[in-house]
Design a protein around this motif. Structure first.
Motif, short mmCIF file in Angstrom:
data_model
loop_
_atom_site.label_atom_id
_atom_site.label_comp_id
_atom_site.label_asym_id
_atom_site.label_seq_id
_atom_site.Cartn_x
_atom_site.Cartn_y
_atom_site.Cartn_z
N SER A 51 2.51 -26.99 -82.70
CA SER A 51 3.63 -26.33 -83.37
C SER A 51 4.07 -27.15 -84.57
N GLU A 52 4.63 -26.46 -85.55
CA GLU A 52 5.06 -27.08 -86.81
C GLU A 52 6.01 -26.11 -87.50
N ILE A 53 6.94 -26.62 -88.32
CA ILE A 53 7.83 -25.73 -89.07
C ILE A 53 7.39 -25.57 -90.52
N ASN A 54 6.45 -26.40 -90.97
CA ASN A 54 6.01 -26.38 -92.36
C ASN A 54 4.81 -25.43 -92.50
N LEU A 222 4.39 -21.58 -85.21
CA LEU A 222 5.19 -22.01 -86.36
C LEU A 222 6.64 -21.99 -85.88
N GLU A 223 7.03 -23.04 -85.18
CA GLU A 223 8.32 -23.09 -84.50
C GLU A 223 8.93 -24.48 -84.61
N ARG A 270 1.84 -11.47 -90.24
CA ARG A 270 1.15 -10.54 -89.33
C ARG A 270 0.54 -11.28 -88.15
N LEU A 271 -0.02 -12.46 -88.40
CA LEU A 271 -0.58 -13.26 -87.31
C LEU A 271 0.48 -13.66 -86.29
N LEU A 272 1.66 -13.99 -86.80
CA LEU A 272 2.71 -14.56 -85.96
C LEU A 272 3.75 -13.54 -85.52
N GLY A 273 3.52 -12.27 -85.81
CA GLY A 273 4.43 -11.23 -85.37
C GLY A 273 5.72 -11.17 -86.16
#
Length: 367
Positions: A51-54, A222-223, A270-273
């Motif tokens: 997980s990462e926010i960047n 991505l969180e 689209r990948l991550l909803g």
């Protein structure tokens, strides 16, 4: 294998191997960066949660871990170059939109040295060529992994086509927006072609990845690390940001200022909803006086993370900071939230890829 992109603070693979135990079946890296830890754990046969926010770092990790079909990538990359050259004459862009090197409140970036906006770091003709390349990539009809790899190849070409490139090929020698007195940017098309040729050897065939907990053996999120729910049976191996030397989101803006004017944010969405991926500085765990992210703010947020992960079966934190007083405060936090721990001092010498030819000393906390 190291990640397929330029990123700051990459850790040597020996650290992952050294601290990965036989019972560590699910390895979590919530400050995932370029994906080096997750990729090595996967290579060693573990299930991984990254997980990462960047979003720029996430792009590197996606291509590094998920791979892309090499033959398709090479064929489409050649078509991208041909298309870009054919449409370049129609490009009128001279600067990037909203690319000023300052925060929302108006303060200039902590790491701003030369120039006031990302556009200042490129010759005008390369801004036109890079725009043409990006538009050509947007039009590509290919698998999603190939499209992601093309956007990453474009990102890797940016520093080569910029004024930060020095004679002899070196670029971005220090973690700041800095241009030397002598520079030698490549033609953007040549820069892109060089990167494509490097990818030819580095890309591996695609593997299945997914984007929610429990959906598979490789999860890419991505969180925010402080919002994840950590299960007791997982193993934590991660290297949180330390101090203020490397401003990850701020430095990555050099790339995201380009990528956000492409179709990539929608593709990632689209990948991550989601509808579209945005770039948010506000949730970063960092010390930055200009943003009001004080040492106390950093320690409070790090403490919240340690508390959130206190129930995990095993936890490993990796730091390469040299601020002794800050390390002392981190030790106290780890003791408060994790209890007993072991501390290891590991020195890695002579690895230029780490960004310090004289070597790096790592502090590893294991609980």
């Amino acid at each position: 294998m190291l990640a397929l992109g330029r990123y700051w603070g990459k850790k040597p693979l020996k650290l992952v191997r050294q601290f990965l135990g036989e019972g560590d079946y699910v390895v979590v890296d919530p400050f995932g960066g370029a994906g080096t830890i997750a990729h090595e754990a996967l290579r060693l046969g573990r299930r991984v949660i990254y997980s990462e926010i960047n979003p720029y770092a996430w792009l590197i990790a996606y291509v590094t871990i998920a791979g892309a079909p090499r033959d398709e990538f090479l064929e489409v990359a050649r078509n991208v170059l041909t298309t870009a050259m054919s449409i370049e004459g129609r490009i009128r862009r001279r600067v990037l939109p909203r690319d000023w090197l300052r925060y929302r409140g108006g303060e200039w970036f902590l790491k701003r040295r030369n120039g006031y906006r990302v556009s200042d770091f490129f010759p005008r003709e390369n801004i036109r060529r890079l725009t043409a390349l990006l538009r050509a990539i947007d039009q590509v009809d290919a698998s999603i992994n190939t499209r992601m790899a093309l956007y990453l190849a474009f990102s890797n070409a940016l520093h080569l086509a910029s004024l930060m490139r020095r004679p002899g090929g070196g670029a971005w020698a220090v973690p700041s927006y800095w241009v030397g007195s002598v520079n030698e940017p490549l033609n953007a098309y040549e820069a892109f072609n060089r990167v494509v040729n490097k990818f030819k050897a580095a890309l591996h065939e695609p593997i299945n990845v997914c984007h929610s907990i429990g959906c598979g053996d490789v999860v890419l999120l991505l969180e925010d690390a402080l919002r994840l729910r950590y299960e007791a049976g997982w193993t934590l191996i991660t290297d949180p940001p330390f101090g203020d030397n490397i401003q990850y989101m701020e430095l990555s803006f050099f790339y995201w200022a380009w990528l956000r004017v492409s179709e990539l944010p929608r593709l990632m969405g689209r990948l991550l909803g989601r509808n579209r991926i945005t770039y948010s500085f506000s949730r970063e765990l960092i010390i930055n006086r200009k943003r009001g992210f004080t040492r106390e703010y950093y320690l409070n947020r790090l403490g919240a993370f340690l508390e959130r992960t206190s129930g995990m079966r095993r936890r490993v934190l990796i730091f390469d900071g040299e601020d002794k007083s800050l390390i002392k405060a981190v030790r106290k936090l780890i003791s408060n939230y994790w209890g007993d721990y072991r501390e290891h001092v590991i020195r890695v010498d002579g690895n230029r890829r780490l960004g310090a030819g004289r070597g790096v000393t790592y502090l590893v906390f294991e609980s």
